[in-house]
Design a protein around this motif. Structure first.
Motif, PDB file in Angstrom:
ATOM      1  N   SER A  63       0.870  -1.064  -0.008  1.00 28.18           N
ATOM      2  CA  SER A  63       0.038   0.141   0.054  1.00 28.18           C
ATOM      3  C   SER A  63       0.893   1.379  -0.025  1.00 28.18           C
ATOM      4  O   SER A  63       0.395   2.419  -0.350  1.00 28.18           O
ATOM      5  CB  SER A  63      -0.880   0.091   1.361  1.00 28.18           C
ATOM      6  N   GLY A  64       1.981   0.971   0.504  1.00 21.81           N
ATOM      7  CA  GLY A  64       2.936   2.203   0.715  1.00 21.81           C
ATOM      8  C   GLY A  64       2.262   3.313   1.662  1.00 21.81           C
ATOM      9  O   GLY A  64       3.097   4.454   1.740  1.00 21.81           O
ATOM     10  N   GLY A 100      17.124  -7.162  12.371  1.00 24.96           N
ATOM     11  CA  GLY A 100      18.133  -6.522  12.299  1.00 24.96           C
ATOM     12  C   GLY A 100      18.769  -5.676  11.337  1.00 24.96           C
ATOM     13  O   GLY A 100      19.604  -5.137  10.889  1.00 24.96           O
ATOM     14  N   ALA A 101      17.549  -5.169  10.596  1.00 25.15           N
ATOM     15  CA  ALA A 101      17.670  -4.171   9.358  1.00 25.15           C
ATOM     16  C   ALA A 101      16.499  -3.315   9.273  1.00 25.15           C
ATOM     17  O   ALA A 101      15.255  -3.656   9.629  1.00 25.15           O
ATOM     18  CB  ALA A 101      17.996  -4.879   8.085  1.00 25.15           C
ATOM     19  N   ARG A 102      16.786  -2.152   8.432  1.00 20.63           N
ATOM     20  CA  ARG A 102      15.689  -1.177   8.351  1.00 20.63           C
ATOM     21  C   ARG A 102      15.041  -1.694   7.111  1.00 20.63           C
ATOM     22  O   ARG A 102      15.641  -1.832   5.974  1.00 20.63           O
ATOM     23  CB  ARG A 102      16.311   0.313   8.076  1.00 20.63           C
ATOM     24  N   LEU A 103      13.719  -2.002   7.031  1.00 24.66           N
ATOM     25  CA  LEU A 103      12.957  -2.494   6.020  1.00 24.66           C
ATOM     26  C   LEU A 103      12.093  -1.660   5.081  1.00 24.66           C
ATOM     27  O   LEU A 103      12.092  -1.662   3.989  1.00 24.66           O
ATOM     28  CB  LEU A 103      11.908  -3.725   6.317  1.00 24.66           C
ATOM     29  N   ARG A 115       4.930   9.021   1.049  1.00 20.42           N
ATOM     30  CA  ARG A 115       4.911   7.554   0.856  1.00 20.42           C
ATOM     31  C   ARG A 115       5.983   6.605   1.779  1.00 20.42           C
ATOM     32  O   ARG A 115       7.067   7.288   1.712  1.00 20.42           O
ATOM     33  CB  ARG A 115       5.187   7.366  -0.768  1.00 20.42           C
ATOM     34  N   VAL A 116       5.722   5.363   1.933  1.00 24.42           N
ATOM     35  CA  VAL A 116       6.621   4.543   2.567  1.00 24.42           C
ATOM     36  C   VAL A 116       7.156   3.578   1.296  1.00 24.42           C
ATOM     37  O   VAL A 116       6.370   3.184   0.462  1.00 24.42           O
ATOM     38  CB  VAL A 116       5.979   3.631   3.518  1.00 24.42           C
ATOM     39  N   THR A 117       8.476   3.559   1.184  1.00 24.93           N
ATOM     40  CA  THR A 117       9.007   2.615   0.206  1.00 24.93           C
ATOM     41  C   THR A 117       9.966   1.603   0.752  1.00 24.93           C
ATOM     42  O   THR A 117      10.407   1.591   1.981  1.00 24.93           O
ATOM     43  CB  THR A 117       9.538   3.360  -0.727  1.00 24.93           C
ATOM     44  N   LEU A 118      10.369   0.545  -0.013  1.00 19.83           N
ATOM     45  CA  LEU A 118      11.155  -0.598   0.664  1.00 19.83           C
ATOM     46  C   LEU A 118      12.654  -0.132   0.519  1.00 19.83           C
ATOM     47  O   LEU A 118      13.023   0.533  -0.539  1.00 19.83           O
ATOM     48  CB  LEU A 118      11.018  -1.917  -0.043  1.00 19.83           C
TER      49      LEU A 118
END
Length: 296
Positions: free
Chosen positions: A16-17, A45-48, A55-58
């Motif tokens: 969905s972002g 243990g990582a920023r995803l 917006r939210v992105t990978l």
């Protein structure tokens, strides 16, 4: 926290972002969605996810994690199907997508009728013409109208979709009624952004013609163009599932009735037969019967 649920939440936010959109769809608070994503990031243990104001992105790590999460979620769904309750009742939630016009005109009523017979099941319908990646968006079933469905997907035909050329009586009274396909070039035409925007194919028996039309008004939704035609905006190529009732009551008139646009097919599309749940199979069978009725 439940890591399976955390994976589901993370996959939904990735599709969905938006944390807010996923919270609404998953019926959770935004704070709970944020906690599940934070749990995933702490676990791995990582920023995803990269968060911005819009917006939210990978991240790179998020893309790798998403692929694995989707594989694990598919396996979880397969296990759940194999150990489903013996009472045979359908449970859980199905996610569907369709065009805005078809979802509004006919699919919504069919889904409501289906849910009436399965009170423990939920359906989330995403309407729009965007070509979603069904796996990444976690869509169980896409209902699309096409002459050539995506060969990467399994396609089950539901019904034939015929189309007609229509215009308001007022427009035809002022601009004249075309008598041949070639005369369409001299009219105001309303074009669909994704289907034959300015090039319309028409056939009469064995004869076929392609007409290049002037489209000063285009839109990516057939219902918008339908209302523009009703307002006297010009000639529109419309699916009969939208236009039939308006033709019957005289608010629209058919243009060039001897010439028909090529028919398309309404398909149910899904990624794979292997992971098809009982709920999706049951819905597919229901939709085949539902759309066999001549509602349009």
């Amino acid at each position: 926290m439940d890591r399976v649920t955390a994976m589901r939440v993370f996959a939904d936010v990735a599709a969905s972002g938006s944390f807010t959109a996923s919270a609404e769809r998953l019926e959770m608070s935004r704070a709970m969605v944020t906690r599940y994503v934070a749990e995933m990031e702490q676990w791995l243990g990582a920023r995803l996810l990269q968060r911005t104001t819009r917006r939210v992105t990978l991240t790179d790590a998020g893309e790798q994690a998403l692929r694995r999460c989707l594989q694990m979620l598919a396996l979880v769904a397969e296990v759940e199907d194999e150990v489903a309750p013996a009472d045979g009742k359908l449970r859980g939630q199905l996610r569907l997508t369709s065009s805005m016009s078809f979802g509004h005109a006919h699919l919504a009523a069919g889904l409501a009728a289906f849910l009436a017979g399965h009170p423990q099941l939920k359906i989330d319908l995403n309407v729009g013409d965007a070509a979603l990646n069904l796996v990444e968006a976690r869509i169980d079933l896409a209902i699309r109208i096409s002459s050539e469905p995506d060969p990467a997907l399994i396609a089950r035909p539901l019904a034939v979709c015929d189309s007609v050329l229509v215009a308001s009586p007022g427009y035809l009274a002022s601009a004249g009624t075309p008598q041949t396909p070639a005369e369409l070039a001299g009219h105001r035409c309303l074009g669909h952004s994704n289907v034959g925007r300015s090039s319309w194919r028409l056939q009469r028996g064995d004869m076929q013609e392609t007409v290049h039309v002037t489209t000063r008004f285009t839109a990516n939704d057939a219902t918008v163009l339908l209302h523009a035609a009703l307002a006297g905006g010009g000639i529109s190529l419309q699916p009969t599932y939208l236009a039939s009732a308006l033709l019957q009551d005289g608010r629209l008139q058919q243009v060039l009735p001897a010439w028909q646009p090529p028919a398309m097919t309404i398909y149910a599309l899904y990624p794979s037969r292997r992971h098809l749940s009982p709920a999706v199979r049951t819905l597919l069978d229901f939709l085949v019967v539902w759309f066999a009725q001549p509602r349009w």
